[in-house]
Design a protein around this motif. Structure first.
Motif, PDB file in Angstrom:
ATOM      1  N   PHE A  44      -2.287   9.163  -2.246  1.00 21.08           N
ATOM      2  CA  PHE A  44      -3.397  10.042  -1.533  1.00 21.08           C
ATOM      3  C   PHE A  44      -2.670  11.155  -0.826  1.00 21.08           C
ATOM      4  CE2 PHE A  44      -5.949   5.904  -1.092  1.00 21.08           C
ATOM      5  CZ  PHE A  44      -7.007   6.499  -1.667  1.00 21.08           C
ATOM      6  N   LEU A  45      -1.602  11.106  -0.496  1.00 22.93           N
ATOM      7  CA  LEU A  45      -0.757  12.359   0.026  1.00 22.93           C
ATOM      8  C   LEU A  45      -0.479  13.337  -1.078  1.00 22.93           C
ATOM      9  CD1 LEU A  45       1.811  10.741   2.575  1.00 22.93           C
ATOM     10  CD2 LEU A  45      -0.061  11.687   2.881  1.00 22.93           C
TER      11      LEU A  45
ATOM     12  N   ILE B 254       0.777  -1.219  -0.090  1.00 21.93           N
ATOM     13  CA  ILE B 254       0.232   0.052   0.138  1.00 21.93           C
ATOM     14  C   ILE B 254       0.900   1.363  -0.150  1.00 21.93           C
ATOM     15  CG2 ILE B 254      -1.861  -1.211   0.983  1.00 21.93           C
ATOM     16  CD1 ILE B 254      -1.016   0.371   3.541  1.00 21.93           C
ATOM     17  N   THR B 255       2.174   1.219  -0.083  1.00 17.13           N
ATOM     18  CA  THR B 255       3.011   2.377  -0.140  1.00 17.13           C
ATOM     19  C   THR B 255       2.805   3.372  -1.133  1.00 17.13           C
ATOM     20  OG1 THR B 255       4.718   1.107   1.021  1.00 17.13           O
ATOM     21  CG2 THR B 255       5.364   3.237  -0.045  1.00 17.13           C
TER      22      THR B 255
ATOM     23  N   THR C  24      -0.525   5.125  -0.700  1.00 17.09           N
ATOM     24  CA  THR C  24      -0.667   6.069   0.299  1.00 17.09           C
ATOM     25  C   THR C  24       0.282   7.190  -0.271  1.00 17.09           C
ATOM     26  OG1 THR C  24      -0.219   4.423   2.124  1.00 17.09           O
ATOM     27  CG2 THR C  24       0.244   6.461   2.616  1.00 17.09           C
ATOM     28  N   ASP C  25       1.265   7.081  -1.176  1.00 21.19           N
ATOM     29  CA  ASP C  25       1.827   8.266  -1.880  1.00 21.19           C
ATOM     30  C   ASP C  25       0.922   8.911  -2.563  1.00 21.19           C
ATOM     31  OD1 ASP C  25       4.214   7.583  -0.406  1.00 21.19           O
ATOM     32  OD2 ASP C  25       5.076   6.497  -2.341  1.00 21.19           O
TER      33      ASP C  25
END
Length: 150
Positions: free
Chosen positions: A30-31, A23-24, A27-28
């Motif tokens: 989404f950020l 999920i990294t 997550t990137d």
């Protein structure tokens, strides 16, 4: 190695199913989207509706009485900065561009109010020059933006 299988099990058995998701990258993404949203929303809030009187311009307005003019979306807000530059809808414009904007506003709506927001240090002649440009274009309703006094 087959897809969906545990790495290292080439014997074809269905014992281990590979169920890990990294999920990294998600997550990137989404950020990055969050940062883009925060930046664009702050720009939209500063510009205000239609670039009206509360367009986020940093002008040191002189103090005056209570504000009795409510800006509409069709009104034009012209800021005159301390160095004499004109700003319209957050953009620095020349005198010719300002005249063209007044002409366009007159064609759209003859009842357009021109709100002049001049810095305290701007000479009176510069404010009169903006007002004369508006009157020359046929916009007779003029207002001067002030900040509320005590």
């Amino acid at each position: 190695m087959g897809m969906g299988k545990t790495p290292g099990s080439d014997d074809g058995s269905e014992d281990g199913v590979f169920a890990e998701i990294n999920i990294t990258p998600l997550t990137d993404i989404f950020l990055v989207l969050l940062i883009i949203f925060m930046v664009t929303s702050s720009v939209i809030v500063q510009q205000g509706p239609g670039g009206g009187a509360k367009a986020g311009l940093k002008v040191n307005l002189p103090k005056g009485g209570a504000a009795d003019v409510t800006a509409r979306t069709t009104d034009l807000s012209v800021a005159v900065l301390a160095d004499g530059r004109f700003m319209l809808a957050g953009n620095v414009v020349s005198q010719d561009e300002l005249q063209q904007a007044f002409d366009d506003a007159r064609q759209k709506d003859e009842e357009t109010v021109v709100i002049v927001q001049a810095d305290e240090g701007v000479p009176h002649g510069t404010v009169v020059q903006v007002m004369e440009l508006a009157k020359k274009a046929g916009l007779a309703q003029l207002a001067i933006g002030v900040r509320e006094g005590e």
